[in-house]
Design an enzyme around this catalytic site. Structure first.
Site, PDB file in Angstrom:
ATOM      1  N   LYS A 206       0.841  -1.199   0.000  1.00 45.96           N
ATOM      2  CA  LYS A 206       0.000   0.000   0.000  1.00 45.96           C
ATOM      3  C   LYS A 206       0.878   1.253   0.000  1.00 45.96           C
ATOM      4  CE  LYS A 206      -0.406  -0.462   5.017  1.00 45.96           C
ATOM      5  NZ  LYS A 206      -1.217  -1.098   6.090  1.00 45.96           N
TER       6      LYS A 206
ATOM      7  N   TYR B 191      14.099  30.340   9.645  1.00 40.73           N
ATOM      8  CA  TYR B 191      12.841  31.019   9.978  1.00 40.73           C
ATOM      9  C   TYR B 191      12.656  31.137  11.478  1.00 40.73           C
ATOM     10  CZ  TYR B 191      10.937  30.852   5.219  1.00 40.73           C
ATOM     11  OH  TYR B 191      10.704  31.044   3.885  1.00 40.73           O
TER      12      TYR B 191
ATOM     13  N   MET C 255      10.735  24.830   3.613  1.00 37.31           N
ATOM     14  CA  MET C 255      10.011  24.065   2.596  1.00 37.31           C
ATOM     15  C   MET C 255      10.977  23.317   1.670  1.00 37.31           C
ATOM     16  SD  MET C 255       7.331  25.400  -0.303  1.00 37.31           S
ATOM     17  CE  MET C 255       6.255  26.190   0.885  1.00 37.31           C
TER      18      MET C 255
HETATM   19  C1  LIG Z   1      -0.440  -2.028   6.791  1.00 31.75           C
HETATM   20  C2  LIG Z   1      -0.998  -3.338   7.152  1.00 31.75           C
HETATM   21  C3  LIG Z   1      -0.175  -4.461   7.289  1.00 31.75           C
HETATM   22  C4  LIG Z   1       1.334  -4.363   7.252  1.00 31.75           C
HETATM   23  O1  LIG Z   1       1.767  -3.869   8.490  1.00 31.75           O
HETATM   24  P1  LIG Z   1       3.322  -3.630   8.798  1.00 31.75           P
HETATM   25  O2  LIG Z   1       3.330  -3.204  10.216  1.00 31.75           O
HETATM   26  O3  LIG Z   1       3.765  -2.556   7.870  1.00 31.75           O
HETATM   27  O4  LIG Z   1       4.025  -4.909   8.556  1.00 31.75           O
HETATM   28  C5  LIG Z   1      -0.767  -5.696   7.502  1.00 31.75           C
HETATM   29  N1  LIG Z   1      -2.119  -5.803   7.622  1.00 31.75           N
HETATM   30  C6  LIG Z   1      -2.936  -4.733   7.546  1.00 31.75           C
HETATM   31  C7  LIG Z   1      -4.403  -4.910   7.720  1.00 31.75           C
HETATM   32  C8  LIG Z   1      -2.404  -3.467   7.316  1.00 31.75           C
HETATM   33  O5  LIG Z   1      -3.218  -2.402   7.260  1.00 31.75           O
END
Ligand SMILES: *Cc1c(COP(=O)(O)O)cnc(C)c1O
Length: 388
Positions: free
Chosen positions: A51, A270, A327
């Site tokens: 993801k 800044y 930035m």
């Molecule tokens: C993101 C996610 C994972 C992976 O988790 P990690 O801690 O990055 O290994 C596994 N299962 C679900 C449902 C997730 O949302």
């Protein structure tokens, strides 16, 4: 900048000499990490969570490299990500963690994607869609064992076995997700394992999946059919109280655009939040918060303070941030570097060596996950390995 084979430069990406930062991505280390996780998975199938653009490293690069290592099942969060993964993994099994959005059954079917169904509404919609097609399409079912975020409650999960809809589609996976698996002694882990076991045993024969990266390394747990690592694939430490068993996958260098001396009692950046107590040498780097480097790594204090703030390596010397992260720029105190070892145009390490993603996260008041997933779009991305 480090020499590299120009074939590895991201096609259509930003040329190295035009970029303020150089992001190295080691696809061989990614594949090696997947194999390490598989070898620790107790015989379970080892999937990969890709993801958020494969945690920032690039889904189109990561998925083929993982598939080549032997990974057959991928998890993404969004349908849009699943479509991108499908384009580079025609034969893989791809799950969409954020569930079935209303009306998107035909899109899932068109790309042969499996939604992770997390409510009776979603189960009814997927079952109804499969009935109209007279085709039992596969999907996962998510049971919430403690996160209170996504998934059926445990009492709902225990009634699944009596639901007529389960005959209209193919339940292919039963899953849940740990709340705090990186805290190996947190009693919630055991409670979640037991709640998940109760639902699992009411649905015999359905493959089951609980562990994320850290969950794989929890000692006392039953065997699972599939594990779902994400962070550890990309080099994050799944066992914060022990040494990291994984290899680093990314490195980040930033270019020095200017060097200057700042006189005593002058401030840097800044709002003048960093004060030079005596004459200090400052290097200005061509990376900033617009590149995803957190502004919360700003160093607010006085020269010589030992602040929990951003850190760099300049020709092997640790050099701390000085002042607020801008930035597009970061200012660092390079007084400790011998003058002949540092020049305009040199690059300094922002991520690499002791500056792991976990350490950069800690110094920024966040977690390494956020460092990865915010990696910016202005870097020249240089990939190593993974082709052939
Ligand atoms: C993101 C996610 C994972 C992976 O988790 P990690 O801690 O990055 O290994 C596994 N299962 C679900 C449902 C997730 O949302």
């Amino acid at each position: 900048m480090t020499k590299h084979n120009s074939q590895n430069e991201d096609p259509g990406g930003i040329p190295e000499n035009a970029a303020g930062g150089l992001l190295h991505i080691d696809l061989d280390a990614l594949a090696s990490n997947w194999r390490t996780l598989r070898d620790n998975a107790g015989g379970a199938e080892t999937a990969a969570v890709v993801k958020a653009n494969a945690y920032g490293i690039g889904i189109e690069k990561a998925v083929p490299a993982l598939a080549q290592a032997g990974c057959r099942t991928f998890f993404v969060a969004h349908l849009s990500e699943a479509i991108r993964a499908r384009a580079v993994a025609p034969d893989a099994t791809i799950y969409v963690l954020n569930g079935l959005f209303a009306g998107t059954g035909p899109t899932c079917a068109e790309h042969n994607l499996r939604p992770v169904l997390g409510s009776f509404e979603e189960i009814e919609e997927w079952a109804g869609f499969c009935r109209t097609e007279s085709l039992k399409r596969p999907a996962a079912i998510h049971v919430d064992t403690g996160m209170n975020r996504l998934g059926l409650t445990v009492p709902q999960g225990l009634t699944l076995k009596d639901r007529a809809e389960l005959k209209d589609f193919e339940p292919a996976l039963l899953m849940s997700h740990f709340v705090s698996a990186e805290e190996s002694d947190n009693p919630l882990n055991r409670q979640q394992i037991e709640a998940f076991q109760a639902v699992r045993s009411s649905l015999p024969g359905l493959p089951a999946s609980l562990p994320n990266s850290s969950g794989i390394f929890l000692g006392d747990k039953p065997p699972y059919d599939l594990v779902r690592p994400g962070y550890a694939l990309y080099g994050g430490n799944p066992t914060p109280d022990r040494d990291n068993p994984l290899k680093p996958v990314i490195g980040l260098e930033a270019r020095i655009v200017q060097l200057r001396w700042v006189e005593a009692d002058h401030t840097v950046g800044y709002n003048g939040r960093w004060l030079a107590l005596e004459k200090r040498r400052i290097a200005t780097l061509s990376v900033g918060y617009a590149d995803g480097y957190p502004r919360s790594a700003s160093a607010r204090g006085k020269s010589g303070d030992n602040l929990l703030a951003g850190m760099t390596l300049v020709a092997g010397h640790p050099c701390p941030f000085a002042g607020n992260v801008s930035m597009d720029l970061i200012t660092i105190d390079v007084t400790a570097v011998p003058e002949n070892q540092i020049r305009r145009g040199d690059t300094v390490t922002l991520i690499g060596g002791d500056l792991t993603i976990d350490e950069v996260g800690r110094r920024s008041g966040t977690i390494g996950y956020e460092i990865l997933t915010n990696l910016g779009s202005r870097y020249a991305r240089v990939y190593r390995g993974g082709q052939g």
